[in-house]
Design an enzyme around this catalytic site. Structure first.
Site, PDB file in Angstrom:
ATOM      1  N   CYS A   1       0.832  -1.206   0.000  1.00 39.08           N
ATOM      2  CA  CYS A   1       0.000   0.000   0.000  1.00 39.08           C
ATOM      3  C   CYS A   1       0.867   1.257   0.000  1.00 39.08           C
ATOM      4  O   CYS A   1       0.686   2.145  -0.849  1.00 39.08           O
ATOM      5  CB  CYS A   1      -0.955  -0.013   1.190  1.00 39.08           C
ATOM      6  SG  CYS A   1      -0.172  -0.357   2.781  1.00 39.08           S
ATOM      7  N   TYR A   2       1.796   1.348   0.933  1.00 37.39           N
ATOM      8  CA  TYR A   2       2.667   2.528   0.963  1.00 37.39           C
ATOM      9  C   TYR A   2       3.479   2.680  -0.322  1.00 37.39           C
ATOM     10  O   TYR A   2       3.584   3.784  -0.862  1.00 37.39           O
ATOM     11  CB  TYR A   2       3.630   2.458   2.151  1.00 37.39           C
ATOM     12  CG  TYR A   2       3.052   2.783   3.504  1.00 37.39           C
ATOM     13  CD1 TYR A   2       2.424   4.008   3.746  1.00 37.39           C
ATOM     14  CD2 TYR A   2       3.166   1.891   4.566  1.00 37.39           C
ATOM     15  CE1 TYR A   2       1.938   4.320   5.020  1.00 37.39           C
ATOM     16  CE2 TYR A   2       2.681   2.190   5.832  1.00 37.39           C
ATOM     17  CZ  TYR A   2       2.073   3.410   6.061  1.00 37.39           C
ATOM     18  OH  TYR A   2       1.600   3.713   7.312  1.00 37.39           O
TER      19      TYR A   2
END
Lengths: 344, 344, 344, 344
Positions: C149-150
């Protein structure tokens, strides 16, 4: 079918855009506004960046009726009382999401809303439709009054018992709780974040304008008595829970009560009756058209507790309006509404 | 006076530390724990960094009684039923914040708590003290059972009407709402952030263990009937609101009801009765020992609605325990408790 | 196409169910679990009540490959390193949402993840696909490693400048912020509501396992230097914002930088570049596959600030996985993903 | 000592009331307002019900100076630039919590605040006091300019390294995050609950008016270069976290950096340096005057990360003002401020 929306800059309007953008039969043609003509909707709602090319247009009933087949009025109360009849007269179908045509008794409307009531003729023309309770009048209708958020959760929670005549007179109490989006996208000291976060408020005690709407429908189902209905503001954006209390004087078990609900709702695509011992939470219906219901009966007090939850912007406003639109035009009632809740 | 705390690593314990650190007569001598001996409290609660030099010590009643004058038991139910008597027998004063000595009827305790009840002798020794309702027994007492959070809000909201005998039999319904800290500092799937944020839950429907505690006190005030009491988890950390409903059959006005409350509470330092038309919110008492109350009477239904709010960790636990300690030892009841709520 | 999901009881899995339920080409055939065999998914997720008839089945690679065309692995790291190769060997296509096949250097994986790395052969087989940066390898692939996600938010924010070689060596700092759902549906004292609500935490300072994933991709784009990457837990459920800082030594204006982004992303269906002076918020992409980007350049410091937001469970996990699946099988990349964000 | 407050209806004012109500030497005599004369403060803030008998009075510098020894100005910027000099000329001591006297360079004030600067004479008279950095000038002063919330967190986080001259020129980046109460108690569409809840925003990118305040103080400590300073709105009411990045070119370890902080702050009563590996969260200082600091140094990038947290309404406004008042009048600096944070 060509769809127009008045009030797309409100939260109910934003949800209409989300739903209709993906609807297989309805196509958003025009967005109308009383104050932001010429802008694009994404100047108001950045989450819609790039999604709707059309500019916001001014309100002109004649032109609106020419451009569209159906108009959703997602406006504050006091506006559609005039606008809706003009549109219908021009031949346009209308679904009004405001409170203006819900209360059929003008005096009651004016007493609770503190506004001038709509014309008596049009109040009778406007069909109040909570589909699970009275969908039969909607097919082919031209003018629908969409129910309020609290009444939707409350009436779906109460209807099976009320229809059976099981609730003792003057025993219904509804402790209702709503997320803050119910107050709409309007700035006031009472709705700023720092005042509502980590806080819990009761409001409009014994004065909420949804009381006569609920009582009117209960009366049509056979329960003729005033109700107690108190509303609370919950520190969350979406969701309504109605915790409903009522006395039952006849000898009954919780299993029998559950069976009554099961019989009422087993064919309903948007009502999910929870098993005994299981109660719904508001997030379990967020973003969807579901109304989830759980219940218990306490023999110590002969009192039933019914918990009914909806997403106030969806089944309490926008998606219920689309459900009504599907029925009006003879489509499958679930068309474009079969999406799962958004969780967590 | 030398104070010991068992259970300082819980949320109620943390609030005891905050209050007692600034109390002019009580001085925290020792912190006891069943699981974290040898640690400093700031290894568990970083907000206390540098504030308490003492190490957490193991639980040893004899040693505890020697070291301290008064022990607060901020432990889960099921622990103080044994520990409290041992401490009292050793000559130590005890204030128990758990549920173990609140229900005087052993059968009812076991039925609602699903745990073994405390010894009958000690149940009678332990004085249940909600100061505004029965402070007279507390002065000079050695063993206090501190009320539950929900019962505190509920009973303070109901007492004036119940004492006057005005509420119709079997008409009391309490729709209670609590912040999540009431569940304590314990990890479970049900209390993680993503499940509770932007969500609203009802729980323990007709099964909350505070029901018999409320009924027991109502009975002592003259109301002998079961109550309906439902609890809801609100997405906020602190605060309890009890929305209380009851029928009044006699002819009465809201002004007369308000006067009854005013007479009951005008001398109470920690109860703030709001004017008619004004209702308290939970954040308006956050971090304080106040219980704020508002009310309305609806002539349509002959039903009173009372809204009573507290901070569940303060008036619902820690600060009420200190209020009881003040009374026990003959200090001014408000000593060390006169701080304003923290807002916003 | 027949789809299976392993790990449907996690939050990423729940979003896969929501997306795939409405996907026109993919049909969920089977749900697999290591711990809840025989249950229905709605016993775990009540929001799915009535939506998925199939029972959760045990993990059996041979049977899974027979029953399905494509398996999504939405499992914690450390599980798919074994399971994915078994499935691929059985002839099943796999999209792995865990971190197990993202880091191609085994030593780095083991250093940052503190777990045993996957087999070298399979690490090379697994195609790391962030479609906007390297979709060309995905078509026809059998085994995809879906980005973290990051890294998704960060790399989409950085790529246009990095490809142009404009960022000074060792000048990239990413201050990343995530909602709590990134921690998954697992109970720990650190993720309970009362600890995170009304609180802001930094975590894994200089130790987040997404650092090598970002650096690996940056290197492939031409930036060879370590980055500073710090992560913060925001009191909200969903959403990631990466606030990205970097120095530019050449003479440039913010308008020129904006043009570089516009050229990179003007054809991307899921990237929405905001106009200069306008920055995205996390809720403006909630529930959708969009990555929204805004930027500014400060001449005082010769430093660019780029703000990139995604929904961590969607573009950061589930919907990006479906985007990859669409590409794998030659469908339109946007199929089943063209829904608007859910707002407010 | 007799204290007056202008702006008690703001959030900073409300916290001043909470602190001063319990202060052993300061006594609140009068509350002044520009708009709500004649009201009681509890008509604006119900949490103060019953606590302050005095009515809100109009602003009249001569009368104010007669009635009080010290006035706190908790007003928006642009008001105290005129009012403070009038009060000081009348012989009244003043602590100004607004931004009007912080920036000593008139041009910079007008550039960043977009308002007319205060008179040059009075800008020099007003002593900017962040006690931990320059308390020596405060004792006996008559006119104090209280620092901004972000500068307090940022400067306390940076000072030890800056004083040692260890940070590389043009390497300081501050990624700052604030709760919403920093926006004050004012209604706008941008601060309503439904827009901010479950959302994360960056704002005033490269334009925040606290930038020149931070740079001015850094310059006085020996760091002469522009900084990058970006601010984010976090969905919580209180708290500021400054995540601070800077490069160190000399050979140094994290332990050595930690020692520098320890030496700087070991005698400071309101700064709590966390051990290496431990970082503070905002709630761990909520409601208190503490500034908690944690740090790490990454050898891969030669970059230090410092995390500094405060309660924006307390150490960032009201309690720091009282700390300054204590010093002005020769009291112990901690008088009336030694309360523990409120947790959870």
């Amino acid at each position: 079918m060509k769809i127009g929306i008045v009030g797309a800059t409100g939260y109910g309007g934003a949800e209409l855009l989300r739903i209709l953008q993906a609807h297989p039969e309805f196509s958003i043609t025009s967005l109308y506004t009383s104050s932001q003509q010429g802008k694009n909707i994404d100047e108001h709602y950045a989450h819609l960046t790039g999604l709707f090319p059309q500019k916001l247009e001014e309100i002109n009933p004649k032109k609106m009726a020419e451009e569209t087949d159906l108009i959703f009025l997602a406006t504050p109360s006091g506006i559609s009382s005039k606008l809706a009849p003009e549109l219908v007269e021009q031949g346009c179908s209308v679904i009004d999401l405001s409170g203006d045509f819900r209360i059929k008794n003008q005096m009651k409307y004016e007493q609770w809303y503190k506004k001038k009531a709509a014309d008596r003729f049009w109040l009778e023309e406007a069909i109040y439709s909570l589909p699970e309770l009275n969908r039969e009048k909607v097919k082919g209708a031209k003018f629908i009054s969409n129910p309020g958020c609290y009444p939707t959760a409350t009436l779906l929670g109460l209807a099976p018992l009320v229809k059976k005549g099981l609730l003792t007179e003057n025993s219904i109490i509804i402790d209702a709780k709503s997320g803050v989006s119910g107050a709409g996208q309007s700035a006031s000291l009472a709705t700023i974040y720092s005042e509502l976060n980590e806080n819990l408020k009761v409001y409009k005690v014994n004065q909420h304008q949804h009381i006569p709407e609920i009582e009117q429908m209960l009366e049509s189902l056979g329960y003729v008595a005033p109700i107690t209905f108190q509303t609370h503001l919950i520190p969350m954006t979406r969701g309504i829970m109605a915790t409903i209390y009522g006395n039952i004087d006849t000898n009954i078990t919780k299993e029998e009560i559950w069976d009554i609900y099961q019989q009422s709702y087993s064919d309903e695509p948007f009502i999910r009756l929870r098993k005994l011992g299981n109660f719904p939470t508001t997030k379990e219906v967020a973003g969807s058209n579901y109304c989830d219901i759980g219940l218990d009966f306490d023999e110590r007090t002969s009192r039933v507790t019914i918990v009914s939850v909806i997403d106030n912007l969806m089944k309490g406003a926008a998606s219920q309006a689309v459900q009504n639109a599907n029925i009006m035009f003879g489509f499958d009632e679930t068309l474009g509404l079969q999406f799962s809740p958004v969780y967590p």
